[in-house]
Design an enzyme around this catalytic site. Structure first.
Site, PDB file in Angstrom:
ATOM      1  N   PHE A 163       0.804  -1.204   0.081  1.00  0.00           N
ATOM      2  CA  PHE A 163      -0.131   0.018   0.111  1.00  0.00           C
ATOM      3  C   PHE A 163       0.686   1.446   0.197  1.00  0.00           C
ATOM      4  CE2 PHE A 163      -2.666  -3.207   2.169  1.00  0.00           C
ATOM      5  CZ  PHE A 163      -3.747  -2.809   1.535  1.00  0.00           C
ATOM      6  N   ASP A 164       0.368   2.288  -0.704  1.00  0.00           N
ATOM      7  CA  ASP A 164       0.689   3.422  -0.258  1.00  0.00           C
ATOM      8  C   ASP A 164       0.313   4.059   0.883  1.00  0.00           C
ATOM      9  OD1 ASP A 164       1.943   6.392  -1.130  1.00  0.00           O
ATOM     10  OD2 ASP A 164      -0.535   6.807  -1.546  1.00  0.00           O
ATOM     11  N   ALA A 165       0.792   5.165   1.346  1.00  0.00           N
ATOM     12  CA  ALA A 165       0.065   5.459   2.925  1.00  0.00           C
ATOM     13  C   ALA A 165      -0.818   6.976   2.695  1.00  0.00           C
ATOM     14  CB  ALA A 165       1.658   5.839   3.523  1.00  0.00           C
TER      15      ALA A 165
END
Length: 223
Positions: A8-10
């Protein structure tokens, strides 16, 4: 489960990132009322710096300090101090996006989870602890520590190495940014899911494996 790993990106994928709200809080601690006009002026400096950072033209520290240079002069402090205060303010207002907690809990134990972010170290670790999500992630890769940022293929290669070199086809990259998350993931040979919760237009040359507008949609795809 088709995948062994989900990355995941944050910012704006798992966590809200309200820069204006964070800056207002940070400057209020200096007794400064940070206005819409101030934010527009800040973004005129900040946005091009992020492009330069993602292109590898400047370092994380150059970005962090340059964007606060004029404010540091006004407030008679250092660029680094203002950046540290901003990171603290962003941590203080941190909230997860709708569906984050449910998705992470449902994936826990079924697949390994990781984060690859262009955000900065000081903020990422605090947010994960504050939201109770830290223990769910097997991997946390922060561009500031690696020295290259998404979409640079090297940050994905670095991550895959840290993951034990799984087959790229067994890894899904999830993010909200078509360039850094999706194109970056595609160029690294990963399946991708564009989390388009802000109703953006997808560039014609970028074709994610999946597209969702909520994290609950992604949960349905995966199960």
């Amino acid at each position: 489960m088709k995948y062994d790993w989900i990355l995941f990106d944050a910012d704006e994928t798992l966590f809200y990132f309200d820069a204006f709200k964070g800056l207002q809080l940070m400057f209020s601690r200096y007794n400064v009322a940070f206005s819409d006009a101030d934010f527009k002026q800040y973004e005129l400096i900040n946005r091009p710096l992020w492009v330069q950072y993602q292109n590898g033209d400047i370092s994380a520290s150059e970005l962090q300090q340059t964007r606060f240079r004029e404010w540091a002069k006004k407030l008679k402090t250092t660029e680094q101090q203002l950046n540290d205060d901003y990171m603290q303010a962003m941590a203080d207002i941190c909230e997860v996006l709708p569906g984050t907690t449910s998705l992470i809990h449902s994936l826990n134990g079924r697949v390994k989870l990781g984060i690859i972010t262009n955000g900065f170290t000081a903020l990422q670790k605090i947010r994960l602890e504050k939201t109770g999500l830290a223990d769910y992630f097997d991997l946390l890769v922060i561009s500031e520590q690696v020295g290259v940022a998404k979409p640079d293929r090297r940050i994905f290669e670095y991550s895959l190495e840290k993951m034990g070199n799984p087959a790229p086809t067994s890894v899904l990259m999830v993010g909200d940014n078509p360039q850094s998350d999706i194109l970056g993931g595609i160029n690294a040979g990963l399946d991708t899911c564009w989390f388009n919760h802000q109703n953006q237009l997808l560039p014609e040359n970028i074709k994610p494996t999946y597209q969702v507008s909520t994290l609950s949609e992604l949960e349905k795809i995966l199960f």
